[in-house]
Structures are given as structure tokens and as C-alpha cells.
Design a protein around this motif. Structure first.
Motif, PDB file in Angstrom:
ATOM      1  N   CYS A  99       0.824  -1.205   0.000  1.00  0.00           N
ATOM      2  CA  CYS A  99       0.000   0.000   0.000  1.00  0.00           C
ATOM      3  C   CYS A  99       0.856   1.252   0.000  1.00  0.00           C
ATOM      4  N   LEU A 107      -5.548   8.196   3.037  1.00  0.00           N
ATOM      5  CA  LEU A 107      -5.217   6.936   2.376  1.00  0.00           C
ATOM      6  C   LEU A 107      -4.639   5.939   3.360  1.00  0.00           C
ATOM      7  N   TYR A 111      -6.264   2.324   3.989  1.00  0.00           N
ATOM      8  CA  TYR A 111      -5.524   1.086   3.762  1.00  0.00           C
ATOM      9  C   TYR A 111      -5.451   0.243   5.031  1.00  0.00           C
ATOM     10  N   GLN A 113      -7.488   0.111   7.362  1.00  0.00           N
ATOM     11  CA  GLN A 113      -8.795  -0.486   7.540  1.00  0.00           C
ATOM     12  C   GLN A 113      -8.974  -1.733   6.664  1.00  0.00           C
ATOM     13  N   THR A 114      -8.724  -1.573   5.379  1.00  0.00           N
ATOM     14  CA  THR A 114      -8.959  -2.712   4.484  1.00  0.00           C
ATOM     15  C   THR A 114      -7.972  -3.838   4.747  1.00  0.00           C
ATOM     16  N   ILE A 116      -6.948  -4.797   7.636  1.00  0.00           N
ATOM     17  CA  ILE A 116      -7.548  -5.541   8.736  1.00  0.00           C
ATOM     18  C   ILE A 116      -8.687  -6.405   8.215  1.00  0.00           C
TER      19      ILE A 116
END
Lengths: 351, 351
Positions: A99, A107, A111, A113-114, A116
Motif C-alpha cells: 500500500c 489513504l 488502507y 482499515q482494508t 484488517i
DNA sequence: CTGTTAGCGCGTTCAA
DNA sequence: TTGAACGCGCTAACAG
């Protein structure tokens, strides 16, 4: 075209249960007769079976993936680190979800978040925003994180850093040893632990040698606009800050750039203005990216073990994943002076 | 510490079914009362619920991930392409699984395999080995693939390429237009469509202008050892091949390098031997990577729209994923001459 | 509007 | 050594 083949399809063909097929094809240690095992493998091959990892991962609650968050892969500094991480990951059978934050807080949060949500098993991050509070979130979710390059003070976290202060000290005292007294420091904004450290090293070296720096010799750029961060931007600020330096009444005789990209900008501007490096101006960089050997004159700089840092971080993370609890949580890698051709001795009468 | 919270945990707390919770938290268009919706979101927040994508992905058979296979991210040429791809992917809510093959066939196969297993929805690849036969495998598995940079002839595949032949022609005819007749071509092994194309362009330009090249002016390196591929290696071969060129009886007056990294090596060696660029030797590169503007003299080169290529490939792939069948399967991006300072006019008497 | 049921593909009990 | 049954977390189909 056709529906993907599953272990059930194979089971049907060989008159066995899906459980047995699973045991064979996932190389389980569970005993299965050699005969059956062979038959299953043969049919799997025929049907061109390919396991669906989503199923396995959901069941095992293990994505075999780690996340890596860095500012930008187009920055050669980070691409070397990532290469090191990737190698270790591959050797451990893991994949890397990369990322690039492009210095954007939004951002980076997104990132995080996603990553996890995608159930990464671990995280290696070089962050500008990560702090102690955010860490608890990961620990709660059982995600191991290793922070690299940018040290997080006072946090009970695994991290592998670099002694920027010492590097800054080394670079500066090298210039001093070569006879320089008027030493400028050209840098991107001092908003990161790394750059602050380098700057501190610069100041300490000057002080130790009893040199009082002119304030105008510290040249700090404004924050870059988002998007054009990265190599080009740093090069540009190197040029710009050099212009300012050259317009000074009291010109320095040497310039210390906080990283190599900026040093390239410095040298380029000096070339443009017909000032010879190192004859009329010495320049020293920081990081020792590959390109430093490729320009003319080859850049004297401070070595940063980027690839090794990536490997170190990777190994540390995989130790954690394997449950090998280490009692060392913090490693600090050391700088090294790389002498090339961009620094020259300053004779007494030139001072 | 605690078990990860699932939609069931939330359902229990609000006296609803998991289905309802799912409908709310996955932003489904399915109608749910505002009251219930609010309650669910509130509890989700309290419990710090984070969805497990593996569950969703298994159910939907959609990993929201695309794979990207390239030689090495540490090569700035590819890192720019990847940046373009990543941007498009992010805007579409997808993630990128990046794989560096380091020019190893084994690794490429291995990655291809695991990408399939991880159920990527699509694949963007710059491959040396991909051929028509392997493609059927992907089509069978319903994986969309877009090939970039290295064209695959006669294959019914989506690809986005670059006109290397024309680029080679441009570079060579530029040198000719500047008065050069003795033009060397310095290149890595001609084992890829791209390099072959560039070489062909070189030959065609010479022929069109009635110039018969000396055989020794074509300098091809041996294959690089695995592992040290990438920037450093290319730089090294640029140096080495230049040494050979300079030992020739009939020296060229201009050198055309098949890419910028090699051109850096050429210039570096010329500098080392005290030969002035462009005064005594003109040099032209290929690709227009960022560094070309940062060295001295700035390198004249052929522009390759790397970032745009990445974006193009990404958009093409996501169109496919969305079912937007396009009737154009092949796009060829065009080269552009970037004039800077490393090429100089050759006067008649110098020929 | 809401709940029940079933199943995505796989691995792991437990029983035979 | 093998198989039946269950469940990982989530969503879609259907029924109410």
C-alpha cells in the motif's frame, strides 16, 4: 467456462469423501493409504484442480498475507526495503499486500482499515501517523505489527530503526574533517523523526567542533503538494533551496542534503549555475540509493541498509507469527560513511 | 485478545437476525427500517466490528484483488507502471497483489499459480514467458488478463503495448539528423519483443538513410545473472559495452542505449575516460525515466508513457471485470522524442 | 420490513 | 485408514 472444480468433484470421481481428498491435497500429516493418495493426486491433475484459498483461509483464519504500508514504491529508498520484505515473505510462503500512502493520512487510514478486513496476519509499516493509541487497535485484533525506519518513541512495539542522528553527525563531521566550516543543511520539512534526527546530528557535530552555523544555512522546504511527492518533488526542492543558498552573501562551502534525491537536485542546480562539484562546492547526501553511484561525480553519502532493513523487519514479523517471542523489541541499524567523489578538501586559504 | 466480533454477535445484541445485520453493514440496497439500521450501526461501532472479507469473498466468489506480475519493482520503469495500475485499482475498490519475478521463470510460474489460488479477479502482466498456450488456462478459470509492454503476437488477448520499433527509429534518425553517421547500439540481450523492436527500428533508420553499420557497433551484453538484475546490472553493462566500443579502431560518434539505465552506464564510463558528453560523444537513451532529468547532462531520450500504460491497462482490466466488452483488444502507445542535452550536432569535418 | 435456511470451499472433529 | 457432519463468516433466496 466450466464451474471451478472442488475437492467434492474429485471425491466423487475416486469414490472417496471430500475429507480424504482434503487430507491428501493439503499435505496434511493425517494418514491416508498410499494407493488412495496416488489416485486422488492423479485425478486432481486430470481435472486441473486448483485449491481455493479463500475456503482454506476462512476455515483456518489465516490469510497467509502480510500488509506493507509505505509512502511510495516509486521512491527507490522504499522499493529496496520492500524487496527485502518480499524475499523473506516468499521464503515463508506468504504474500505481500503493498500500500502506497502518497503521504496522505486519509489513504493511510483507509488502507489500514482494508488490511484488517482482509485479515492480514501481520503488518510492516513506515508511517508518519502511527502512534501508540492506534497500536492497541491492532493488538486487540491480534495483528502483529513491525514499524520500520520511523521510530515511535516510548511505544511498546516491535520496531527496526536507523540511527539518523548518528548519520547526520557522521556526514557533518566528515565535511568538517575535510576542512569545511560553512556547512549548509538542505532538507524537506522536519516533520518526521528521521529528518529531525538527521538535523540534530548536524547541529551536534557543529557544536562539538565549535562551529556556529548561520541560520540561513538551514534551508527547509515547505510541505510538498500531495501527488507530486516522491523523487521529482525532492529533486525540485533540492534545486530551489540551492538557489536560495547561492543568493546568500555568505555562501557555504559545502552542502549536506537530508537525502540523495535532494542531493541530486542540489548538484544539478550547481551544474546549471556553472559551479563545479566538488571543486567549488562539496555535496554530501544521505541514504546511498543505487543512483548515487551512477551520477557524476559519484555522490559521497551516508549508507542506509535499506534491503537489510526490509529483511530484518520481515524476519522479525515472521518470528512473531511463528510464536517465537523475542525479548528484543527494538533494533537500530547503523549508518556508514560512503566516500565517493562529491566532497573535496577545503584548503585553509579558501575558508 | 478476545474473539473477533461477527455479525452474529451484533445480531444477538440488537435482537435481530444476522441477515439484517449483514444487509445494513454491507450497504445492501435491501430495505431495512431506519430505526433498526441505526441501532445496528451503533452497536457495530461499540463492539468495534470489522467485517471479515474472507467470508464475503468466499460467498461472493470475488476477491476484489488483481494480480500484477513484473520483473522488479526496484526498476523505476516498472514502478511507474505499477503506480498507474494501483491508482485505478484503488478507485475501483480493488487491491493489488504485486509479484516480482526477478527474471526467473520458476518464480513467475509459482506466482501465477498462487495468484490463481488466491482467486484474483484479474491479472496484469509484463511477462517474458507468457504465451498463447498458457492463456487458455486463465480463460478457463475465468481470469481476465491484460498483457503490457511485451507484446504477444497472434494471440487473442487484451494487451497494451508500446511501439518500440518506431522509438528505435526515432532515436536513430534523430542522431542522423544531427549529423551522426557512426552510431553504436548498446543493448541488453535481444531476447524480448521490446528490445528486438528497438533494434529493428535502429536498423531500419540506418538503412533508410543509406548508412551501413559496422557490426562491432552493435554491442549486446550476455544475459545477466539472476538476482543482480535490475538497475545496477544494467548500469554495469552500459559501462562494460562502452569500454569495448572505445577500444575499437573505428569509434562511433554517437551511442544509442536500449534503455536509460544502460545510458547512465555509458555516460558514466565516458566521464571516467575523460570523454565529454555531448561534446565528444552524443548519447541517447530510451524510456524517459525520472532520473534522466536529474543527471548531467540531462539525457536526450525516447519518451515511454509508463504511468499512462499502467492506467490504461488498469482501466482495460476493470472494464472487462465490469463486463464492458470492448472490441478493441490491442492498444499500442506511441513514442516521443525528448530532446535534452546529451546529443550534439556533429559538424561535417568531424565525421 | 424481517427471519430462516442454505451453502460458498475447505479442514477438522468424532465415530466407525 | 476412511467418512459423516459441522462450522469458519458472510450473503442470497425464499417465506412470512
Amino acid at each position: 467456462m466450466d464451474k471451478p472444480v472442488t475437492i467434492y468433484d474429485i471425491a466423487k470421481k475416486v469414490n472417496a469423501s471430500a475429507a480424504t481428498v482434503s487430507r491428501v491435497l493439503s499435505n496434511s500429516s493425517y494418514p491416508v493409504s498410499l494407493e488412495m493418495s496416488k489416485k486422488i493426486r492423479k485425478v486432481a491433475e486430470e481435472l486441473k484442480y486448483s485449491p481455493n484459498m479463500l475456503g482454506r483461509q476462512l476455515k483456518k483464519n489465516n490469510s497467509m498475507t502480510i500488509g506493507v504500508i509505505i509512502p511510495s514504491i516509486s521512491n527507490p529508498f522504499y522499493s529496496e526495503i520492500v524487496l527485502g520484505i518480499e524475499e523473506v515473505a516468499r521464503n515463508n510462503g506468504y504474500h505481500v499486500l503493498l500500500c502506497n500512502t502518497h503521504q496522505s493520512l486519509e489513504l493511510e487510514h483507509e488502507y489500514l482499515q482494508t488490511l484488517i478486513e482482509k485479515q492480514v496476519n501481520g503488518l510492516i509499516i513506515s508511517s508518519v501517523i502511527l502512534n501508540k493509541d492506534m497500536l492497541s487497535e491492532y493488538i486487540r485484533r491480534k495483528i502483529n505489527v513491525v514499524s520500520i525506519d520511523q521510530m515511535i518513541e516510548d511505544a511498546d512495539i516491535y520496531q527496526i530503526g536507523f540511527d539518523y542522528r548518528k548519520g547526520g553527525y557522521m556526514a557533518t563531521s566528515h565535511l568538517i574533517a575535510k576542512g569545511h566550516r560553512k556547512i549548509a543543511f538542505v532538507t524537506a520539512p522536519l516533520d518526521r523523526p528521521s529528518r529531525k534526527g538527521t538535523y540534530r546530528g548536524y547541529l551536534e557535530a557543529l557544536e562539538d567542533y565549535g562551529i556556529k552555523p548561520l541560520e540561513s544555512w538551514l534551508q527547509v522546504s515547505e510541505r510538498g503538494e500531495e501527488g507530486i511527492e516522491g523523487g521529482t518533488w525532492e529533486f525540485a526542492i533540492g534545486k530551489k533551496l540551492t538557489q536560495r543558498l547561492l543568493s546568500l552573501e555568505q555562501r557555504p562551502t559545502a552542502i549536506f542534503a537530508c537525502n540523495d534525491m535532494i542531493a541530486f537536485g542540489v548538484i544539478n542546480e550547481l551544474n546549471n549555475q556553472g559551479i563545479e562539484v566538488p571543486g567549488e562546492m562539496s555535496v554530501i547526501g544521505f541514504d546511498n540509493i543505487e543512483m548515487t553511484q551512477m551520477i557524476y561525480p559519484p555522490l559521497t553519502t551516508i549508507g542506509h541498509p535499506k534491503y537489510e532493513m526490509g529483511r530484518f523487519a520481515g524476519n522479525m514479523l515472521f518470528d512473531l507469527l511463528k510464536g517465537v517471542e523475542s525479548n528484543i523489541k527494538e533494533v537500530v541499524l547503523q549508518p556508514k560513511l560512503i566516500e565517493r567523489k562529491s566532497v573535496e578538501v577545503l584548503l585553509d586559504e579558501e575558508r
